[in-house]
Design a protein around this motif. Structure first.
Motif, PDB file in Angstrom:
ATOM      1  N   ASP A  21     -71.644  25.071 -20.866  1.00  0.00           N
ATOM      2  CA  ASP A  21     -70.803  25.718 -19.864  1.00  0.00           C
ATOM      3  C   ASP A  21     -69.343  25.408 -20.164  1.00  0.00           C
ATOM      4  N   SER A  22     -68.450  25.868 -19.298  1.00  0.00           N
ATOM      5  CA  SER A  22     -67.017  25.752 -19.561  1.00  0.00           C
ATOM      6  C   SER A  22     -66.517  24.323 -19.568  1.00  0.00           C
ATOM      7  N   SER A  23     -67.306  23.397 -19.022  1.00  0.00           N
ATOM      8  CA  SER A  23     -66.902  21.992 -19.029  1.00  0.00           C
ATOM      9  C   SER A  23     -67.551  21.206 -20.167  1.00  0.00           C
ATOM     10  N   GLY A  24     -68.335  21.889 -20.992  1.00  0.00           N
ATOM     11  CA  GLY A  24     -68.960  21.231 -22.133  1.00  0.00           C
ATOM     12  C   GLY A  24     -70.311  20.632 -21.857  1.00  0.00           C
ATOM     13  N   VAL A  25     -70.905  20.923 -20.702  1.00  0.00           N
ATOM     14  CA  VAL A  25     -72.235  20.420 -20.375  1.00  0.00           C
ATOM     15  C   VAL A  25     -73.273  21.335 -21.016  1.00  0.00           C
ATOM     16  N   VAL A  26     -74.225  20.747 -21.732  1.00  0.00           N
ATOM     17  CA  VAL A  26     -75.256  21.545 -22.398  1.00  0.00           C
ATOM     18  C   VAL A  26     -76.114  22.249 -21.353  1.00  0.00           C
ATOM     19  N   ALA A  27     -76.298  23.549 -21.548  1.00  0.00           N
ATOM     20  CA  ALA A  27     -77.064  24.378 -20.614  1.00  0.00           C
ATOM     21  C   ALA A  27     -78.512  24.440 -21.107  1.00  0.00           C
ATOM     22  N   TYR A  28     -79.341  23.530 -20.637  1.00  0.00           N
ATOM     23  CA  TYR A  28     -80.686  23.381 -21.198  1.00  0.00           C
ATOM     24  C   TYR A  28     -81.619  24.533 -20.843  1.00  0.00           C
ATOM     25  N   GLU A  29     -81.465  25.108 -19.675  1.00  0.00           N
ATOM     26  CA  GLU A  29     -82.308  26.258 -19.335  1.00  0.00           C
ATOM     27  C   GLU A  29     -81.997  27.422 -20.283  1.00  0.00           C
ATOM     28  N   ALA A  30     -80.710  27.614 -20.549  1.00  0.00           N
ATOM     29  CA  ALA A  30     -80.315  28.659 -21.488  1.00  0.00           C
ATOM     30  C   ALA A  30     -80.790  28.324 -22.900  1.00  0.00           C
ATOM     31  N   LEU A  31     -80.757  27.040 -23.248  1.00  0.00           N
ATOM     32  CA  LEU A  31     -81.211  26.632 -24.574  1.00  0.00           C
ATOM     33  C   LEU A  31     -82.701  26.924 -24.756  1.00  0.00           C
ATOM     34  N   GLU A  32     -83.500  26.699 -23.735  1.00  0.00           N
ATOM     35  CA  GLU A  32     -84.936  26.945 -23.855  1.00  0.00           C
ATOM     36  C   GLU A  32     -85.228  28.413 -24.146  1.00  0.00           C
ATOM     37  N   SER A  33     -84.560  29.319 -23.435  1.00  0.00           N
ATOM     38  CA  SER A  33     -84.811  30.747 -23.669  1.00  0.00           C
ATOM     39  C   SER A  33     -84.230  31.190 -25.006  1.00  0.00           C
ATOM     40  N   TYR A  34     -83.080  30.645 -25.368  1.00  0.00           N
ATOM     41  CA  TYR A  34     -82.473  30.948 -26.665  1.00  0.00           C
ATOM     42  C   TYR A  34     -83.387  30.479 -27.799  1.00  0.00           C
ATOM     43  N   ALA A  35     -83.911  29.266 -27.702  1.00  0.00           N
ATOM     44  CA  ALA A  35     -84.795  28.723 -28.731  1.00  0.00           C
ATOM     45  C   ALA A  35     -86.058  29.573 -28.869  1.00  0.00           C
ATOM     46  N   SER A  36     -86.607  30.021 -27.761  1.00  0.00           N
ATOM     47  CA  SER A  36     -87.803  30.860 -27.817  1.00  0.00           C
ATOM     48  C   SER A  36     -87.520  32.172 -28.529  1.00  0.00           C
ATOM     49  N   ALA A  37     -86.354  32.756 -28.258  1.00  0.00           N
ATOM     50  CA  ALA A  37     -86.001  34.031 -28.886  1.00  0.00           C
ATOM     51  C   ALA A  37     -85.774  33.874 -30.384  1.00  0.00           C
ATOM     52  N   ILE A  38     -85.054  32.833 -30.768  1.00  0.00           N
ATOM     53  CA  ILE A  38     -84.792  32.610 -32.190  1.00  0.00           C
ATOM     54  C   ILE A  38     -86.080  32.297 -32.927  1.00  0.00           C
ATOM     55  N   ALA A  39     -86.924  31.472 -32.325  1.00  0.00           N
ATOM     56  CA  ALA A  39     -88.181  31.061 -32.958  1.00  0.00           C
ATOM     57  C   ALA A  39     -89.107  32.241 -33.188  1.00  0.00           C
ATOM     58  N   ALA A  40     -88.975  33.283 -32.390  1.00  0.00           N
ATOM     59  CA  ALA A  40     -89.830  34.464 -32.535  1.00  0.00           C
ATOM     60  C   ALA A  40     -89.336  35.416 -33.606  1.00  0.00           C
ATOM     61  N   GLY A  41     -88.182  35.136 -34.179  1.00  0.00           N
ATOM     62  CA  GLY A  41     -87.588  36.025 -35.167  1.00  0.00           C
ATOM     63  C   GLY A  41     -88.080  35.759 -36.573  1.00  0.00           C
ATOM     64  N   PRO A  42     -87.559  36.499 -37.553  1.00  0.00           N
ATOM     65  CA  PRO A  42     -87.987  36.371 -38.957  1.00  0.00           C
ATOM     66  C   PRO A  42     -87.333  35.179 -39.647  1.00  0.00           C
ATOM     67  N   ILE A  43     -87.759  33.980 -39.273  1.00  0.00           N
ATOM     68  CA  ILE A  43     -87.132  32.761 -39.788  1.00  0.00           C
ATOM     69  C   ILE A  43     -88.165  31.897 -40.504  1.00  0.00           C
ATOM     70  N   GLY A  44     -87.664  31.015 -41.381  1.00  0.00           N
ATOM     71  CA  GLY A  44     -88.537  30.068 -42.052  1.00  0.00           C
ATOM     72  C   GLY A  44     -88.397  28.669 -41.501  1.00  0.00           C
ATOM     73  N   GLY A  45     -87.352  28.456 -40.707  1.00  0.00           N
ATOM     74  CA  GLY A  45     -87.070  27.158 -40.116  1.00  0.00           C
ATOM     75  C   GLY A  45     -85.822  27.265 -39.272  1.00  0.00           C
ATOM     76  N   VAL A  46     -85.378  26.141 -38.736  1.00  0.00           N
ATOM     77  CA  VAL A  46     -84.195  26.101 -37.878  1.00  0.00           C
ATOM     78  C   VAL A  46     -83.364  24.894 -38.266  1.00  0.00           C
ATOM     79  N   ALA A  47     -82.047  25.090 -38.335  1.00  0.00           N
ATOM     80  CA  ALA A  47     -81.120  23.983 -38.582  1.00  0.00           C
ATOM     81  C   ALA A  47     -80.473  23.586 -37.264  1.00  0.00           C
ATOM     82  N   VAL A  48     -80.793  22.390 -36.775  1.00  0.00           N
ATOM     83  CA  VAL A  48     -80.227  21.868 -35.538  1.00  0.00           C
ATOM     84  C   VAL A  48     -79.171  20.812 -35.877  1.00  0.00           C
ATOM     85  N   TRP A  49     -78.322  20.530 -34.916  1.00  0.00           N
ATOM     86  CA  TRP A  49     -77.249  19.537 -35.079  1.00  0.00           C
ATOM     87  C   TRP A  49     -76.293  19.910 -36.229  1.00  0.00           C
ATOM     88  N   ALA A  50     -76.298  21.155 -36.648  1.00  0.00           N
ATOM     89  CA  ALA A  50     -75.393  21.582 -37.718  1.00  0.00           C
ATOM     90  C   ALA A  50     -74.000  21.822 -37.137  1.00  0.00           C
TER      91      ALA A  50
END
Length: 314
Positions: A21-50
């Motif tokens: 959010d605008s104060s820099g707090v990680v939006a975990y509910e948004a992260l969960e839906s984002y992760a699900s969408a990315i994971a369903a795509g044509p990927i071979g893996g995910v780079a986190v903490w990049a």
């Protein structure tokens, strides 16, 4: 050769964003839906903490929760970026190396499958810097127990240019999966880096958002890119066409990706994270209130308009 080499070769690993959010707090509910969408795509893996996910800026607790969220979202390999967290305040080279190793051990404990080692820029100014870089990678592998991805990162993002001899030496290590090049706009350096690894059998990983298609023509066979944090299919289409030998399709897909890259990766280059967050929000991957980058430069609204116009045109 580690089995992940062939498992990942020819695949796309998005360097994902971390919604905040605008104060820099990680939006975990948004992260969960984002992760699900990315994971369903044509990927071979995910780079986190990049770099795209601001991994070195996150608190230790947030890094853990971010990785756990991705681990819950996918069984695909997770590659965690490891380096010196901004909160560490490492004052010496030894402290910086220790912090990098500690972050790798933490990644292993949290379920990462491999780590990508951020370069320590100070090595570039040391007479034995290349040897020190090799020793660091060996120590990270030994203490974390994970296979590694090397990371040639351009200086504007805090890295230093790996000479071809260092790339060859890194790729000779049994624990190395490959080296990612992120030279930004240095075509000769990118060519030299990729060519240095051609005979090793290891992954030749492009991180070249502005030279994505060309880097494949120079020999890159795998992609780990921030531009895929929002446009997964756009990024995957280029790689898919190239590896499939569809050269006409490759040219068309590469031209489309280049148009998007030109609207997101330009000076100030640190602004690309915010631009990718805007793109992810436009695509519906994130809510607007979770599409802030508190660690990059302030950008005018005209830059957001440019991103949206580009996406609408595509």
């Amino acid at each position: 050769m580690h089995p992940f080499v062939e498992k990942l070769r020819g695949t796309l690993l998005p360097a994902v964003v971390t919604p905040m959010d605008s104060s820099g707090v990680v939006a975990y509910e948004a992260l969960e839906s984002y992760a699900s969408a990315i994971a369903a795509g044509p990927i071979g893996g995910v780079a986190v903490w990049a770099h795209t996910g601001r991994g070195l800026y996150l608190s230790e607790a947030d890094r853990g929760k971010v990785l756990a969220t991705w681990r819950a979202a996918t069984r695909a390999p997770l590659v965690a970026g490891v380096g010196v967290p901004r909160s560490t305040g490492a004052g010496s080279l030894q402290e910086a190396e220790d912090a990098t190793v500690a972050m790798a051990v933490s990644a292993a404990d949290l379920g990462a499958d491999a780590v990508m080692v951020y370069p320590l820029a100070v090595y570039g100014s040391l007479p034995d810097g290349d040897a020190a870089a090799v020793r660091l990678h060996q120590r990270v592998a030994a203490e974390s127990g994970l296979p590694l991805v090397g990371f040639y990162l351009h200086g504007e993002a805090g890295g230093y240019p790996y000479p071809p001899a260092l790339i060859k030496e890194l790729l000779s290590l049994p624990e190395m999966l490959g080296v990612k090049t992120a030279t930004l706009d240095r075509a000769i350096d990118c060519q030299d880096a990729i060519w240095a690894g051609r005979s090793t059998g290891k992954l030749l990983i492009t991180g070249e958002d502005r030279m994505y298609g060309p880097s494949m023509m120079w020999g890159a066979d795998t992609a780990l890119v921030g531009i895929a944090a929002a446009q997964v299919e756009l990024s995957a289409a280029v790689l898919r066409a190239w590896t499939g030998g569809d050269h006409a399709g490759f040219l068309a897909a590469s031209e489309r990706l280049d148009r998007f890259a030109a609207a997101t990766f330009y000076a100030p280059i640190e602004g690309y994270v915010q631009r990718m967050l805007w793109a992810a929000a436009w695509e519906g991957l994130l809510p607007e209130e979770a599409s802030y980058d508190p660690y990059g430069p302030a950008l005018p609204s005209s830059e957001r308009d440019l991103v949206i116009r580009c996406l609408e045109g595509l």
